[in-house]
Design a protein around this motif. Structure first.
Motif, mmCIF file in Angstrom:
data_model
loop_
_atom_site.group_PDB
_atom_site.id
_atom_site.type_symbol
_atom_site.label_atom_id
_atom_site.label_comp_id
_atom_site.label_asym_id
_atom_site.label_seq_id
_atom_site.Cartn_x
_atom_site.Cartn_y
_atom_site.Cartn_z
ATOM 1 N N THR A 64 0.792 -1.231 0.000
ATOM 2 C CA THR A 64 0.000 0.000 0.000
ATOM 3 C C THR A 64 0.829 1.288 0.000
ATOM 4 O OG1 THR A 64 -0.138 0.142 2.426
ATOM 5 C CG2 THR A 64 -1.797 -1.205 1.295
ATOM 6 N N GLY A 65 2.113 1.204 0.371
ATOM 7 C CA GLY A 65 2.919 2.419 0.484
ATOM 8 C C GLY A 65 2.670 3.188 1.764
ATOM 9 N N ILE A 66 1.929 2.592 2.711
ATOM 10 C CA ILE A 66 1.602 3.224 3.988
ATOM 11 C C ILE A 66 2.233 2.392 5.106
ATOM 12 C CG2 ILE A 66 -0.276 3.955 5.510
ATOM 13 C CD1 ILE A 66 -2.075 3.945 2.975
ATOM 14 N N GLU A 67 3.050 3.037 5.918
ATOM 15 C CA GLU A 67 3.742 2.310 6.987
ATOM 16 C C GLU A 67 3.123 2.657 8.333
ATOM 17 O OE1 GLU A 67 8.211 1.828 8.950
ATOM 18 O OE2 GLU A 67 7.964 2.679 6.940
ATOM 19 N N ILE A 68 2.457 1.688 8.930
ATOM 20 C CA ILE A 68 1.831 1.862 10.241
ATOM 21 C C ILE A 68 2.424 0.822 11.180
ATOM 22 C CG2 ILE A 68 -0.326 1.978 11.524
ATOM 23 C CD1 ILE A 68 -1.786 2.404 8.896
ATOM 24 N N HIS A 69 3.032 1.273 12.241
ATOM 25 C CA HIS A 69 3.597 0.334 13.207
ATOM 26 C C HIS A 69 2.461 -0.449 13.866
ATOM 27 C CE1 HIS A 69 5.728 -1.247 16.712
ATOM 28 N NE2 HIS A 69 6.854 -0.958 16.074
ATOM 29 N N PRO A 70 2.639 -1.743 14.081
ATOM 30 C CA PRO A 70 1.550 -2.540 14.665
ATOM 31 C C PRO A 70 1.171 -2.109 16.073
ATOM 32 C CG PRO A 70 3.579 -3.822 14.512
ATOM 33 C CD PRO A 70 3.795 -2.584 13.711
ATOM 34 N N GLY A 71 2.054 -1.372 16.759
ATOM 35 C CA GLY A 71 1.718 -0.897 18.099
ATOM 36 C C GLY A 71 0.859 0.342 18.121
ATOM 37 N N ALA A 72 0.705 1.012 16.992
ATOM 38 C CA ALA A 72 -0.095 2.239 16.925
ATOM 39 C C ALA A 72 -1.572 1.923 17.153
ATOM 40 C CB ALA A 72 0.096 2.919 15.576
ATOM 41 N N VAL A 73 -2.267 2.890 17.752
ATOM 42 C CA VAL A 73 -3.697 2.732 18.045
ATOM 43 C C VAL A 73 -4.480 3.641 17.097
ATOM 44 C CG1 VAL A 73 -5.512 2.988 19.764
ATOM 45 C CG2 VAL A 73 -3.231 2.198 20.461
ATOM 46 N N ILE A 74 -5.401 3.053 16.334
ATOM 47 C CA ILE A 74 -6.176 3.809 15.346
ATOM 48 C C ILE A 74 -7.661 3.617 15.639
ATOM 49 C CG2 ILE A 74 -6.700 4.106 12.900
ATOM 50 C CD1 ILE A 74 -3.927 3.155 12.245
ATOM 51 N N GLY A 75 -8.389 4.727 15.702
ATOM 52 C CA GLY A 75 -9.807 4.683 15.997
ATOM 53 C C GLY A 75 -10.655 4.321 14.789
ATOM 54 N N GLU A 76 -11.930 4.606 14.889
ATOM 55 C CA GLU A 76 -12.878 4.276 13.828
ATOM 56 C C GLU A 76 -13.040 5.438 12.850
ATOM 57 O OE1 GLU A 76 -16.507 3.146 15.660
ATOM 58 O OE2 GLU A 76 -15.658 1.403 16.692
ATOM 59 N N ARG A 77 -13.485 5.118 11.651
ATOM 60 C CA ARG A 77 -13.766 6.098 10.597
ATOM 61 C C ARG A 77 -12.557 6.972 10.258
ATOM 62 N NH1 ARG A 77 -16.392 9.568 12.617
ATOM 63 N NH2 ARG A 77 -16.619 8.835 14.771
ATOM 64 N N VAL A 78 -11.365 6.395 10.348
ATOM 65 C CA VAL A 78 -10.144 7.100 9.955
ATOM 66 C C VAL A 78 -9.945 6.930 8.457
ATOM 67 C CG1 VAL A 78 -7.638 7.195 10.212
ATOM 68 C CG2 VAL A 78 -9.091 6.860 12.220
ATOM 69 N N PHE A 79 -9.610 8.018 7.785
ATOM 70 C CA PHE A 79 -9.476 8.004 6.327
ATOM 71 C C PHE A 79 -8.043 8.385 5.947
ATOM 72 C CE2 PHE A 79 -10.882 10.246 2.153
ATOM 73 C CZ PHE A 79 -10.408 9.174 1.412
#
Length: 257
Positions: A64-79
């Motif tokens: 995807t070209g998007i790097e998100i660390h697995p420890g990061a916390v992401i909420g709902e409806r994030v775009f």
């Protein structure tokens, strides 16, 4: 899980005018795919399978070209809109309804393991293209980060951060114009004229120039009337006061000449 996928897809349909339908969103939006990968990676991370979480994250970055660390916390409806080159650090937290554009970095400035090194984004935050948010501070609900801004200090709720290093522009109403409410149209890239100091300055200059034009037009009209009186001579002015005024006009004309 399916309800979250449905909510994420609906968020894209609501915020991206280029999205034409569910099939296109589910198959052609890397931001959605990155979120799906991250949920699996984050679950592995919480369960203690750190290598597997990192491997899923690495695979997501490759696809995807998007790097998100697995420890990061992401909420709902994030775009994640476009989102190529986005980097989200280990201790970063992204609140519900946030919008993150391409080239954004949610990074850290500390090398201490286990510490809160990455930023926390509140709800409905807009982080525009190329922005860097660096440090373990909080960006308040409804705040906006301008394109290419470098933010190294907390941003209050509803405020706008622009520049390098970023300066904080407080909201007039205490609430961001970019909060995606049912009655409020979402503003792409966090662009609103009320929060742009350059736009405000230009509008002020335009208003000032317009007022000057009006005053100049009134002066021209007055001068034309004076010129008509001067050309007609004192005979057309029977009243003594008018003749006195005429003599003053003649003096003014001599001074101008």
């Amino acid at each position: 899980m399916f309800s979250r996928i449905r909510a994420d897809a609906q968020t894209i349909l609501d915020r991206d005018p280029a999205a034409r339908g569910w099939l296109e969103v589910l198959t052609c939006y890397p931001g959605l795919h990155a979120l799906l990968f991250h949920r699996f990676a984050h679950a592995c991370w919480l369960a203690g399978f750190y290598w597997l979480g990192r491997f899923i994250s690495h695979l997501s970055r490759f696809l995807t070209g998007i790097e998100i660390h697995p420890g990061a916390v992401i909420g709902e409806r994030v775009f994640f809109d476009h989102a190529m080159g986005v980097v989200v650090g280990e201790t970063a937290e992204i609140g519900d309804g946030c919008t993150i554009y391409q080239g954004v970095t949610l990074g850290g400035t500390s090398l201490y393991k286990g510490a809160k090194r990455h930023p926390t984004l509140g709800k409905d935050v807009v982080v525009s293209a190329g922005a860097k948010v660096l440090g373990g501070f909080t960006v308040g609900d409804g705040a906006k980060i301008g394109s290419n801004a470098v933010v190294i200090k907390p941003v209050p709720a509803g405020a706008t951060a622009v520049g390098i290093p970023a300066r904080i522009i407080q909201s007039k109403t205490g609430e961001s114009a970019d909060v995606a409410k049912p009655e409020t149209k979402f503003s792409a890239y966090g662009i609103t004229q009320d929060d742009d100091p350059i736009s405000q300055a230009l509008r002020g200059l335009v208003d000032y120039a317009s007022e000057q034009d009006k005053q100049i037009a009134m002066l021209w009209q007055a001068l034309e009337k004076l010129a008509a009186v001067s050309a007609a001579g004192p005979d057309c002015l029977p009243e003594e006061a008018a003749k006195n005024a005429y003599s003053e006009i003649v003096k003014l004309n001599k001074l101008i000449d």
